[in-house]
Design a protein around this motif. Structure first.
Motif, PDB file in Angstrom:
ATOM      1  N   LEU A 180      46.313  70.400  26.954  1.00 46.64           N
ATOM      2  CA  LEU A 180      45.779  70.596  25.620  1.00 46.64           C
ATOM      3  C   LEU A 180      46.605  71.773  24.769  1.00 46.64           C
ATOM      4  O   LEU A 180      47.148  71.633  23.636  1.00 46.64           O
ATOM      5  CB  LEU A 180      44.531  71.240  25.505  1.00 46.64           C
ATOM      6  CG  LEU A 180      43.568  70.240  26.023  1.00 46.64           C
ATOM      7  CD1 LEU A 180      41.937  70.787  26.133  1.00 46.64           C
ATOM      8  CD2 LEU A 180      43.158  69.220  24.874  1.00 46.64           C
ATOM      9  N   LEU A 181      47.090  72.838  25.662  1.00 50.61           N
ATOM     10  CA  LEU A 181      47.825  73.809  24.765  1.00 50.61           C
ATOM     11  C   LEU A 181      49.025  73.393  24.509  1.00 50.61           C
ATOM     12  O   LEU A 181      50.052  73.583  23.505  1.00 50.61           O
ATOM     13  CB  LEU A 181      48.044  75.128  25.888  1.00 50.61           C
ATOM     14  CG  LEU A 181      46.958  75.957  25.903  1.00 50.61           C
ATOM     15  CD1 LEU A 181      46.910  76.928  27.245  1.00 50.61           C
ATOM     16  CD2 LEU A 181      46.729  76.971  24.708  1.00 50.61           C
ATOM     17  N   LEU A 182      49.587  72.630  25.607  1.00 51.85           N
ATOM     18  CA  LEU A 182      51.037  71.841  25.325  1.00 51.85           C
ATOM     19  C   LEU A 182      51.074  70.854  24.023  1.00 51.85           C
ATOM     20  O   LEU A 182      51.926  71.068  23.377  1.00 51.85           O
ATOM     21  CB  LEU A 182      51.759  70.849  26.484  1.00 51.85           C
ATOM     22  CG  LEU A 182      53.042  70.721  26.643  1.00 51.85           C
ATOM     23  CD1 LEU A 182      53.694  72.003  26.590  1.00 51.85           C
ATOM     24  CD2 LEU A 182      53.330  70.213  28.039  1.00 51.85           C
ATOM     25  N   ASN A 183      49.899  70.290  23.895  1.00 53.14           N
ATOM     26  CA  ASN A 183      49.816  69.182  22.539  1.00 53.14           C
ATOM     27  C   ASN A 183      49.887  70.045  21.636  1.00 53.14           C
ATOM     28  O   ASN A 183      50.544  69.701  20.548  1.00 53.14           O
ATOM     29  CB  ASN A 183      48.653  68.342  22.794  1.00 53.14           C
ATOM     30  CG  ASN A 183      48.773  67.434  23.737  1.00 53.14           C
ATOM     31  OD1 ASN A 183      49.692  67.141  24.164  1.00 53.14           O
ATOM     32  ND2 ASN A 183      47.703  66.915  24.495  1.00 53.14           N
ATOM     33  N   LEU A 184      49.166  71.362  21.478  1.00 49.92           N
ATOM     34  CA  LEU A 184      49.156  72.098  20.218  1.00 49.92           C
ATOM     35  C   LEU A 184      50.631  72.546  20.012  1.00 49.92           C
ATOM     36  O   LEU A 184      50.917  72.852  18.978  1.00 49.92           O
ATOM     37  CB  LEU A 184      48.136  73.332  20.562  1.00 49.92           C
ATOM     38  CG  LEU A 184      47.807  74.664  19.696  1.00 49.92           C
ATOM     39  CD1 LEU A 184      47.696  74.020  18.339  1.00 49.92           C
ATOM     40  CD2 LEU A 184      47.208  75.608  19.933  1.00 49.92           C
ATOM     41  N   LEU A 193      52.483  78.760  31.533  1.00 46.42           N
ATOM     42  CA  LEU A 193      51.637  79.643  32.708  1.00 46.42           C
ATOM     43  C   LEU A 193      50.668  78.981  33.412  1.00 46.42           C
ATOM     44  O   LEU A 193      50.217  79.074  34.780  1.00 46.42           O
ATOM     45  CB  LEU A 193      51.382  80.987  31.880  1.00 46.42           C
ATOM     46  CG  LEU A 193      52.625  81.852  31.458  1.00 46.42           C
ATOM     47  CD1 LEU A 193      51.993  83.075  30.542  1.00 46.42           C
ATOM     48  CD2 LEU A 193      53.087  82.366  32.670  1.00 46.42           C
ATOM     49  N   SER A 194      49.721  78.277  32.493  1.00 43.98           N
ATOM     50  CA  SER A 194      48.774  77.402  33.283  1.00 43.98           C
ATOM     51  C   SER A 194      49.129  76.423  34.306  1.00 43.98           C
ATOM     52  O   SER A 194      48.334  76.092  35.415  1.00 43.98           O
ATOM     53  CB  SER A 194      47.841  76.632  32.011  1.00 43.98           C
ATOM     54  OG  SER A 194      47.427  77.657  31.353  1.00 43.98           O
ATOM     55  N   PHE A 195      50.219  75.803  33.901  1.00 45.35           N
ATOM     56  CA  PHE A 195      50.798  74.796  34.749  1.00 45.35           C
ATOM     57  C   PHE A 195      51.251  75.364  36.275  1.00 45.35           C
ATOM     58  O   PHE A 195      50.888  74.981  37.214  1.00 45.35           O
ATOM     59  CB  PHE A 195      52.120  74.298  34.400  1.00 45.35           C
ATOM     60  CG  PHE A 195      51.830  72.963  33.378  1.00 45.35           C
ATOM     61  CD1 PHE A 195      51.032  71.983  33.809  1.00 45.35           C
ATOM     62  CD2 PHE A 195      52.790  72.870  32.138  1.00 45.35           C
ATOM     63  CE1 PHE A 195      50.700  70.844  33.092  1.00 45.35           C
ATOM     64  CE2 PHE A 195      52.487  71.840  31.481  1.00 45.35           C
ATOM     65  CZ  PHE A 195      51.519  70.528  31.460  1.00 45.35           C
ATOM     66  N   MET A 196      51.883  76.556  36.072  1.00 46.22           N
ATOM     67  CA  MET A 196      52.193  77.574  37.235  1.00 46.22           C
ATOM     68  C   MET A 196      50.950  78.111  38.030  1.00 46.22           C
ATOM     69  O   MET A 196      50.964  77.838  39.153  1.00 46.22           O
ATOM     70  CB  MET A 196      53.134  78.431  36.968  1.00 46.22           C
ATOM     71  CG  MET A 196      54.647  78.109  36.704  1.00 46.22           C
ATOM     72  SD  MET A 196      55.864  79.202  36.196  1.00 46.22           S
ATOM     73  CE  MET A 196      55.457  79.841  34.572  1.00 46.22           C
ATOM     74  N   ALA A 197      49.931  78.407  37.327  1.00 43.42           N
ATOM     75  CA  ALA A 197      48.678  79.038  37.859  1.00 43.42           C
ATOM     76  C   ALA A 197      48.037  77.852  38.625  1.00 43.42           C
ATOM     77  O   ALA A 197      47.754  77.884  39.974  1.00 43.42           O
ATOM     78  CB  ALA A 197      47.798  79.340  36.907  1.00 43.42           C
ATOM     79  N   GLY A 198      48.092  76.456  37.975  1.00 39.58           N
ATOM     80  CA  GLY A 198      47.472  75.455  38.779  1.00 39.58           C
ATOM     81  C   GLY A 198      48.280  75.096  39.981  1.00 39.58           C
ATOM     82  O   GLY A 198      47.569  75.003  41.043  1.00 39.58           O
ATOM     83  N   LEU A 232      42.631  71.665  38.592  1.00 35.20           N
ATOM     84  CA  LEU A 232      42.700  70.773  37.531  1.00 35.20           C
ATOM     85  C   LEU A 232      42.075  71.131  36.473  1.00 35.20           C
ATOM     86  O   LEU A 232      42.727  70.587  35.263  1.00 35.20           O
ATOM     87  CB  LEU A 232      41.553  69.688  38.221  1.00 35.20           C
ATOM     88  CG  LEU A 232      41.915  68.957  39.332  1.00 35.20           C
ATOM     89  CD1 LEU A 232      40.670  68.131  39.821  1.00 35.20           C
ATOM     90  CD2 LEU A 232      43.007  67.840  39.041  1.00 35.20           C
ATOM     91  N   ARG A 233      41.456  72.274  36.140  1.00 31.97           N
ATOM     92  CA  ARG A 233      41.061  72.817  34.884  1.00 31.97           C
ATOM     93  C   ARG A 233      42.178  73.422  34.075  1.00 31.97           C
ATOM     94  O   ARG A 233      42.271  73.387  33.025  1.00 31.97           O
ATOM     95  CB  ARG A 233      39.934  73.789  34.980  1.00 31.97           C
ATOM     96  CG  ARG A 233      38.586  73.240  35.306  1.00 31.97           C
ATOM     97  CD  ARG A 233      37.535  74.266  35.004  1.00 31.97           C
ATOM     98  NE  ARG A 233      36.142  73.720  35.739  1.00 31.97           N
ATOM     99  CZ  ARG A 233      35.760  74.396  37.057  1.00 31.97           C
ATOM    100  NH1 ARG A 233      36.177  75.455  37.388  1.00 31.97           N
ATOM    101  NH2 ARG A 233      34.741  73.779  37.594  1.00 31.97           N
ATOM    102  N   ALA A 234      43.160  73.951  34.939  1.00 32.52           N
ATOM    103  CA  ALA A 234      44.206  74.967  34.701  1.00 32.52           C
ATOM    104  C   ALA A 234      45.279  73.688  34.007  1.00 32.52           C
ATOM    105  O   ALA A 234      45.778  73.909  32.957  1.00 32.52           O
ATOM    106  CB  ALA A 234      45.050  75.537  35.607  1.00 32.52           C
ATOM    107  N   GLY A 235      45.276  72.455  34.716  1.00 31.92           N
ATOM    108  CA  GLY A 235      46.063  71.562  34.083  1.00 31.92           C
ATOM    109  C   GLY A 235      45.570  70.982  33.038  1.00 31.92           C
ATOM    110  O   GLY A 235      46.573  70.678  31.996  1.00 31.92           O
ATOM    111  N   ARG A 236      44.308  70.682  32.646  1.00 31.53           N
ATOM    112  CA  ARG A 236      43.685  70.143  31.706  1.00 31.53           C
ATOM    113  C   ARG A 236      44.030  71.050  30.312  1.00 31.53           C
ATOM    114  O   ARG A 236      44.416  70.605  29.452  1.00 31.53           O
ATOM    115  CB  ARG A 236      42.323  69.766  31.742  1.00 31.53           C
ATOM    116  CG  ARG A 236      42.237  68.539  32.436  1.00 31.53           C
ATOM    117  CD  ARG A 236      40.700  68.102  32.185  1.00 31.53           C
ATOM    118  NE  ARG A 236      39.628  68.882  32.891  1.00 31.53           N
ATOM    119  CZ  ARG A 236      39.256  68.969  34.162  1.00 31.53           C
ATOM    120  NH1 ARG A 236      39.539  68.100  34.950  1.00 31.53           N
ATOM    121  NH2 ARG A 236      38.391  69.846  34.642  1.00 31.53           N
TER     122      ARG A 236
END
Length: 153
Positions: A51-55, A19-24, A43-47
């Motif tokens: 982080l969420l994806l790593n988790l 969802l963050s990727f799509m918002a970005g 850029l913040r949404a991508g970062r």
């Protein structure tokens, strides 16, 4: 209980990342008009998404062991391969582009420069490619296909 907790973390973090990727991407679409604020937010949404994806990936690794799946399970091997491709695309194409955009934003780039960065087709293709690859990973992990054509019966 531990399995359920890991599953919730894995699912929640991965879904939040997508969802963050799509918002970005929506924010970058707004930045194509030369607006710096949506570009910074993208850029913040991508970062945040990374982080969420790593988790989510870490929780997924925990699930593999808690679930007792052998590491040579076909759908798991396929998912690992797709994750590796996504990471390679991210580091080879998306991360360098993000650094250029961040640098330009730090130098108070003009609206035309921001619009040009946000409109860069190769960067868009790489970002959408990463999203699509993680969609494939999600499908593999949800359906857990046997994949006999790729790995034998």
């Amino acid at each position: 209980m531990l399995y359920t907790t890991a599953l919730m973390i894995h699912t929640g973090a991965t879904l939040a990342a997508l969802l963050s990727f799509m918002a970005g991407e929506l924010l970058f679409a707004m930045a194509r008009k030369g607006q710096w604020r949506p570009a910074r937010m993208a850029l913040r949404a991508g970062r945040s998404a990374h982080l969420l994806l790593n988790l989510g990936v870490l929780a997924g690794i925990v699930l593999v062991f808690l679930g007792g799946w052998p590491l040579w399970t076909p759908w798991l091997l396929a998912a690992f391969a797709v994750i590796a491709v996504a990471v390679a695309v991210r580091h080879g194409f998306v991360a360098p582009w993000e650094l250029r955009v961040e640098s330009a934003l730090g130098r108070e780039a003009s609206g035309a420069q921001i619009g040009a960065f946000a409109s860069e087709k190769s960067a868009l293709a790489a970002r959408v490619g990463v999203i699509a690859l993680f969609g494939v990973v999600a499908a593999l992990m949800t359906m857990k296909p046997s994949l006999p054509l790729l790995f034998g019966s």
